[in-house]
Design a protein around this motif. Sequence first.
Motif, mmCIF file in Angstrom:
data_model
loop_
_atom_site.group_PDB
_atom_site.id
_atom_site.type_symbol
_atom_site.label_atom_id
_atom_site.label_comp_id
_atom_site.label_asym_id
_atom_site.label_seq_id
_atom_site.Cartn_x
_atom_site.Cartn_y
_atom_site.Cartn_z
ATOM 1 N N UNK A 134 0.055 4.958 6.869
ATOM 2 C CA UNK A 134 1.175 4.277 6.681
ATOM 3 C C UNK A 134 1.128 2.938 6.281
ATOM 4 N N UNK A 135 0.145 2.379 7.079
ATOM 5 C CA UNK A 135 -0.001 0.730 6.948
ATOM 6 C C UNK A 135 -0.461 0.519 5.748
ATOM 7 N N UNK A 136 -1.459 1.178 5.191
ATOM 8 C CA UNK A 136 -2.087 1.147 3.745
ATOM 9 C C UNK A 136 -1.016 0.993 2.732
ATOM 10 N N UNK A 137 0.049 1.724 2.898
ATOM 11 C CA UNK A 137 1.076 2.092 1.864
ATOM 12 C C UNK A 137 1.920 0.545 1.737
ATOM 13 N N UNK A 138 2.156 0.048 2.919
ATOM 14 C CA UNK A 138 2.895 -1.085 3.103
ATOM 15 C C UNK A 138 1.998 -2.330 2.787
ATOM 16 N N UNK A 139 0.777 -2.361 2.907
ATOM 17 C CA UNK A 139 -0.155 -3.319 2.561
ATOM 18 C C UNK A 139 -0.404 -3.228 0.971
ATOM 19 N N UNK A 140 -0.502 -1.989 0.202
ATOM 20 C CA UNK A 140 -0.414 -1.956 -1.016
ATOM 21 C C UNK A 140 0.867 -2.835 -1.897
ATOM 22 N N UNK A 141 1.801 -2.649 -1.135
ATOM 23 C CA UNK A 141 3.222 -3.254 -1.681
ATOM 24 C C UNK A 141 2.813 -4.871 -1.800
ATOM 25 N N UNK A 142 2.462 -5.264 -0.425
ATOM 26 C CA UNK A 142 2.244 -6.689 -0.182
ATOM 27 C C UNK A 142 0.883 -7.350 -1.019
ATOM 28 N N UNK A 143 -0.160 -6.448 -1.445
ATOM 29 C CA UNK A 143 -1.209 -7.001 -2.371
ATOM 30 C C UNK A 143 -0.562 -7.057 -3.658
ATOM 31 N N UNK A 144 0.311 -6.142 -3.902
ATOM 32 C CA UNK A 144 0.745 -5.977 -5.631
ATOM 33 C C UNK A 144 1.786 -7.437 -5.633
ATOM 34 N N UNK A 145 2.310 -7.681 -4.709
ATOM 35 C CA UNK A 145 3.264 -8.753 -4.532
ATOM 36 C C UNK A 145 2.697 -10.139 -4.728
ATOM 37 N N UNK A 146 1.282 -10.004 -3.798
ATOM 38 C CA UNK A 146 0.376 -11.308 -3.868
ATOM 39 C C UNK A 146 -0.244 -11.471 -5.266
ATOM 40 N N UNK A 147 -0.725 -10.306 -5.770
ATOM 41 C CA UNK A 147 -1.398 -10.500 -7.350
ATOM 42 C C UNK A 147 -0.218 -10.853 -8.246
ATOM 43 N N UNK A 148 1.047 -10.446 -8.261
ATOM 44 C CA UNK A 148 1.891 -10.884 -9.158
ATOM 45 C C UNK A 148 2.471 -12.166 -9.129
ATOM 46 N N UNK A 149 2.167 -12.860 -8.006
ATOM 47 C CA UNK A 149 2.596 -14.273 -7.600
ATOM 48 C C UNK A 149 4.032 -14.026 -7.028
#
Length: 195
Positions: free
Chosen positions: A130-145
């Motif tokens: 569950x945490x990994x699913x949320x972290x993926x969203x945050x990483x995607x947002x981080x990568x996109x700026x």
Amino acid sequence: MARTQGSHSDITGPRIRSAALRLFARHGYAAVSMRQIAKEVGVQAGALYNYTPDKQSLLFRLMREHMQDLLQAYAALNSSSDPQEALRGFVGFHIRFHLERPDEVFIAYMELRNLTPENFAEIEDLRRSYENAVEKILRDGQRSGRFAIADTKIATLAVIAMLNGVMTWYRAGGRLSLDEVEQAYWDMVRRAVTA
């Protein structure tokens, strides 16, 4: 061994889990005996062992079912490819899913210490999914700026911890509607991660 009159496995099993859930949430796992659970269900204590090997198995099953339900419900959510919209969807999902299950949430966090190491490891794996699913969203947002986050793992845990706080104080019919609470938490989460 004769079945207690009026006992049916498709009825009694769920009743045992429901009674254990209520009692564990109200009194704590360590303070609840199998006899108390049996009394709550209206069966003899020995009859419980037709449905569960022991109290530890019962606790583990309740926690595993909660985590599986959580992951299944989140997977069914139509998540956006846009990180900000996906995070917004997560905030609403997390708050609403958990508010409907206060006993399950209490047990999922407060009774981890009472699991055997093997059972703990399995529940921890489900929580990590569950945490990994949320972290993926945050990483995607981080990568996109779109998001400015120094450490996505810490941010993930902080967001989940913040959202879990709603469960301790929110009451239907209170000063704020659930929609207003959800919007307020989304505003806080958005400001915490936005570049």
